[in-house]
Design a protein around this motif. Sequence first.
Motif, PDB file in Angstrom:
ATOM      1  N   ALA A  33       0.833  -1.201   0.000  1.00 59.30           N
ATOM      2  CA  ALA A  33       0.000   0.000   0.000  1.00 59.30           C
ATOM      3  C   ALA A  33       0.868   1.251   0.000  1.00 59.30           C
ATOM      4  O   ALA A  33       0.560   2.245  -0.683  1.00 59.30           O
ATOM      5  N   TYR A  34       1.968   1.220   0.754  1.00 61.33           N
ATOM      6  CA  TYR A  34       2.871   2.369   0.807  1.00 61.33           C
ATOM      7  C   TYR A  34       3.493   2.636  -0.557  1.00 61.33           C
ATOM      8  O   TYR A  34       3.516   3.784  -1.036  1.00 61.33           O
ATOM      9  N   VAL A  35       3.980   1.569  -1.208  1.00 60.25           N
ATOM     10  CA  VAL A  35       4.604   1.732  -2.523  1.00 60.25           C
ATOM     11  C   VAL A  35       3.601   2.279  -3.529  1.00 60.25           C
ATOM     12  O   VAL A  35       3.904   3.199  -4.299  1.00 60.25           O
ATOM     13  N   SER A  36       2.384   1.726  -3.502  1.00 58.25           N
ATOM     14  CA  SER A  36       1.352   2.183  -4.427  1.00 58.25           C
ATOM     15  C   SER A  36       1.050   3.666  -4.241  1.00 58.25           C
ATOM     16  O   SER A  36       1.028   4.443  -5.205  1.00 58.25           O
ATOM     17  N   SER A  37       0.828   4.076  -2.995  1.00 59.14           N
ATOM     18  CA  SER A  37       0.468   5.472  -2.737  1.00 59.14           C
ATOM     19  C   SER A  37       1.655   6.416  -2.920  1.00 59.14           C
ATOM     20  O   SER A  37       1.500   7.549  -3.369  1.00 59.14           O
ATOM     21  N   TYR A  38       2.876   5.946  -2.561  1.00 61.10           N
ATOM     22  CA  TYR A  38       4.061   6.775  -2.783  1.00 61.10           C
ATOM     23  C   TYR A  38       4.221   7.054  -4.276  1.00 61.10           C
ATOM     24  O   TYR A  38       4.467   8.191  -4.692  1.00 61.10           O
ATOM     25  N   LEU A  39       4.084   5.981  -5.072  1.00 65.43           N
ATOM     26  CA  LEU A  39       4.177   6.155  -6.513  1.00 65.43           C
ATOM     27  C   LEU A  39       3.137   7.145  -7.014  1.00 65.43           C
ATOM     28  O   LEU A  39       3.416   7.997  -7.862  1.00 65.43           O
ATOM     29  N   TYR A  40       1.943   7.022  -6.443  1.00 67.76           N
ATOM     30  CA  TYR A  40       0.870   7.893  -6.925  1.00 67.76           C
ATOM     31  C   TYR A  40       1.130   9.355  -6.581  1.00 67.76           C
ATOM     32  O   TYR A  40       0.954  10.252  -7.409  1.00 67.76           O
ATOM     33  N   VAL A  41       1.570   9.637  -5.356  1.00 72.98           N
ATOM     34  CA  VAL A  41       1.853  11.028  -4.994  1.00 72.98           C
ATOM     35  C   VAL A  41       3.014  11.567  -5.834  1.00 72.98           C
ATOM     36  O   VAL A  41       2.991  12.715  -6.284  1.00 72.98           O
ATOM     37  N   ALA A  42       4.031  10.719  -6.057  1.00 72.30           N
ATOM     38  CA  ALA A  42       5.151  11.138  -6.898  1.00 72.30           C
ATOM     39  C   ALA A  42       4.674  11.454  -8.309  1.00 72.30           C
ATOM     40  O   ALA A  42       5.089  12.445  -8.925  1.00 72.30           O
ATOM     41  N   VAL A  43       3.768  10.620  -8.818  1.00 68.02           N
ATOM     42  CA  VAL A  43       3.230  10.830 -10.161  1.00 68.02           C
ATOM     43  C   VAL A  43       2.350  12.081 -10.201  1.00 68.02           C
ATOM     44  O   VAL A  43       2.358  12.820 -11.191  1.00 68.02           O
ATOM     45  N   VAL A  44       1.584  12.324  -9.135  1.00 66.92           N
ATOM     46  CA  VAL A  44       0.794  13.552  -9.062  1.00 66.92           C
ATOM     47  C   VAL A  44       1.710  14.768  -9.169  1.00 66.92           C
ATOM     48  O   VAL A  44       1.414  15.729  -9.889  1.00 66.92           O
TER      49      VAL A  44
ATOM     50  N   PRO B 177      -0.844   4.391 -11.331  1.00 64.12           N
ATOM     51  CA  PRO B 177       0.225   5.391 -11.231  1.00 64.12           C
ATOM     52  C   PRO B 177       1.376   5.146 -12.202  1.00 64.12           C
ATOM     53  O   PRO B 177       2.033   6.097 -12.631  1.00 64.12           O
ATOM     54  N   VAL B 178       1.625   3.864 -12.544  1.00 60.22           N
ATOM     55  CA  VAL B 178       2.659   3.581 -13.537  1.00 60.22           C
ATOM     56  C   VAL B 178       2.256   4.184 -14.884  1.00 60.22           C
ATOM     57  O   VAL B 178       3.074   4.811 -15.576  1.00 60.22           O
ATOM     58  N   PHE B 179       0.991   4.014 -15.244  1.00 58.14           N
ATOM     59  CA  PHE B 179       0.477   4.594 -16.489  1.00 58.14           C
ATOM     60  C   PHE B 179       0.631   6.115 -16.485  1.00 58.14           C
ATOM     61  O   PHE B 179       1.116   6.708 -17.453  1.00 58.14           O
ATOM     62  N   TYR B 180       0.233   6.740 -15.388  1.00 58.35           N
ATOM     63  CA  TYR B 180       0.331   8.202 -15.306  1.00 58.35           C
ATOM     64  C   TYR B 180       1.781   8.672 -15.236  1.00 58.35           C
ATOM     65  O   TYR B 180       2.100   9.779 -15.677  1.00 58.35           O
ATOM     66  N   GLY B 181       2.648   7.842 -14.675  1.00 53.27           N
ATOM     67  CA  GLY B 181       4.061   8.204 -14.640  1.00 53.27           C
ATOM     68  C   GLY B 181       4.680   8.170 -16.032  1.00 53.27           C
ATOM     69  O   GLY B 181       5.423   9.079 -16.420  1.00 53.27           O
ATOM     70  N   LEU B 182       4.357   7.131 -16.794  1.00 60.35           N
ATOM     71  CA  LEU B 182       4.909   6.991 -18.138  1.00 60.35           C
ATOM     72  C   LEU B 182       4.362   8.053 -19.091  1.00 60.35           C
ATOM     73  O   LEU B 182       5.006   8.387 -20.085  1.00 60.35           O
ATOM     74  N   THR B 183       3.186   8.579 -18.783  1.00 60.13           N
ATOM     75  CA  THR B 183       2.565   9.583 -19.659  1.00 60.13           C
ATOM     76  C   THR B 183       2.523  10.958 -19.004  1.00 60.13           C
ATOM     77  O   THR B 183       1.688  11.790 -19.373  1.00 60.13           O
ATOM     78  N   SER B 184       3.407  11.208 -18.049  1.00 64.36           N
ATOM     79  CA  SER B 184       3.368  12.460 -17.301  1.00 64.36           C
ATOM     80  C   SER B 184       3.602  13.690 -18.181  1.00 64.36           C
ATOM     81  O   SER B 184       3.160  14.796 -17.851  1.00 64.36           O
ATOM     82  N   VAL B 185       4.300  13.511 -19.310  1.00 64.92           N
ATOM     83  CA  VAL B 185       4.498  14.641 -20.224  1.00 64.92           C
ATOM     84  C   VAL B 185       3.237  14.914 -21.036  1.00 64.92           C
ATOM     85  O   VAL B 185       3.139  15.938 -21.706  1.00 64.92           O
ATOM     86  N   GLY B 186       2.278  13.982 -20.968  1.00 62.17           N
ATOM     87  CA  GLY B 186       1.034  14.136 -21.720  1.00 62.17           C
ATOM     88  C   GLY B 186       0.846  12.992 -22.691  1.00 62.17           C
ATOM     89  O   GLY B 186       1.790  12.561 -23.350  1.00 62.17           O
ATOM     90  N   LEU B 187      -0.372  12.490 -22.746  1.00 57.30           N
ATOM     91  CA  LEU B 187      -0.672  11.371 -23.638  1.00 57.30           C
ATOM     92  C   LEU B 187      -0.445  11.746 -25.096  1.00 57.30           C
ATOM     93  O   LEU B 187      -0.077  10.913 -25.914  1.00 57.30           O
ATOM     94  N   TYR B 188      -0.623  13.017 -25.399  1.00 64.61           N
ATOM     95  CA  TYR B 188      -0.447  13.473 -26.778  1.00 64.61           C
ATOM     96  C   TYR B 188       0.975  13.242 -27.262  1.00 64.61           C
ATOM     97  O   TYR B 188       1.193  12.882 -28.416  1.00 64.61           O
ATOM     98  N   TYR B 189       1.949  13.443 -26.366  1.00 68.57           N
ATOM     99  CA  TYR B 189       3.350  13.359 -26.765  1.00 68.57           C
ATOM    100  C   TYR B 189       3.897  11.939 -26.773  1.00 68.57           C
ATOM    101  O   TYR B 189       4.908  11.674 -27.419  1.00 68.57           O
ATOM    102  N   VAL B 190       3.268  11.019 -26.054  1.00 67.23           N
ATOM    103  CA  VAL B 190       3.802   9.658 -25.978  1.00 67.23           C
ATOM    104  C   VAL B 190       3.015   8.673 -26.808  1.00 67.23           C
ATOM    105  O   VAL B 190       3.419   7.533 -26.970  1.00 67.23           O
ATOM    106  N   SER B 191       1.886   9.097 -27.360  1.00 67.47           N
ATOM    107  CA  SER B 191       1.032   8.179 -28.113  1.00 67.47           C
ATOM    108  C   SER B 191       0.843   8.647 -29.547  1.00 67.47           C
ATOM    109  O   SER B 191       0.144   9.622 -29.801  1.00 67.47           O
ATOM    110  N   PRO B 192       1.440   7.946 -30.523  1.00 63.44           N
ATOM    111  CA  PRO B 192       1.216   8.294 -31.926  1.00 63.44           C
ATOM    112  C   PRO B 192      -0.262   8.192 -32.305  1.00 63.44           C
ATOM    113  O   PRO B 192      -0.756   8.968 -33.117  1.00 63.44           O
TER     114      PRO B 192
END
Length: 224
Positions: free
Chosen positions: A59-70, A199-214
């Motif tokens: 739970a800690y890892v999940s939420s830590y990742l999420y706050v970091a991604v936020v 949070p992994v999805f949001y971390g990988l697309t943190s620059v924006g879905l437009y820029y990472v998805s053709p």
Amino acid sequence: MSGQIGAIGIRSDTSRAESFSDAVLAIVITLLVLDLRVPDVEPGRLLSGLLHQWPAYAAYVSSYLYVAVVWLNHKAAFSRIRQADRGLHWRNLFVLFTAALLPFPTAVVSHALQEDNSTDQRVAIAFYAAVGALLCFSWLAFFHYLTRHRDLVEEGVHERLIPIEQVRAMIGIVLYVAGGVLGYLIVPMVGLVVFIVVPVFYGLTSVGLYYVSPVARRVSDRHR
């Protein structure tokens, strides 16, 4: 930069909003660790006690990742905003409000998963999913406001980027709702997997879905 009177109150640069947000997220990410405690076990049972607390670690890892991604997403979002008005400040506060909730469902999930009551575990998973969906909804509201107030956005930002960010937020809402429902009705572990994947999805697309998805770019360009 001196404030300017806009359609909704005084407009200013985003420096104070970003500094305040950084401080709030720093406090939230620090509070998460408070749920990690030394196990109360008999002498010689420390290893088993530590292993028994694995849900707290997950739970800690999940939420830590999420706050970091936020934080990463917040930084990326404000890099595209040149001015903020009162309406945007309120939506930013909504994002921070939902992010600040994360330590509570994290503690609820870690406690429930260390017990053997399946009903409580299912409720805890559903509760965490509800908070996660609320956090994604706050981002949806944030970007929806920007689509209606394009003059707050920096020049040069692609016109379809902000609308696509709304889609990105809706993906999180759908995933959290699905994870909560499946975790409640079937197996709680399914919810935990979703809580780590989002949070992994949001971390990988943190620059924006437009820029990472053709695909997103092609869909965007077809509607120009």
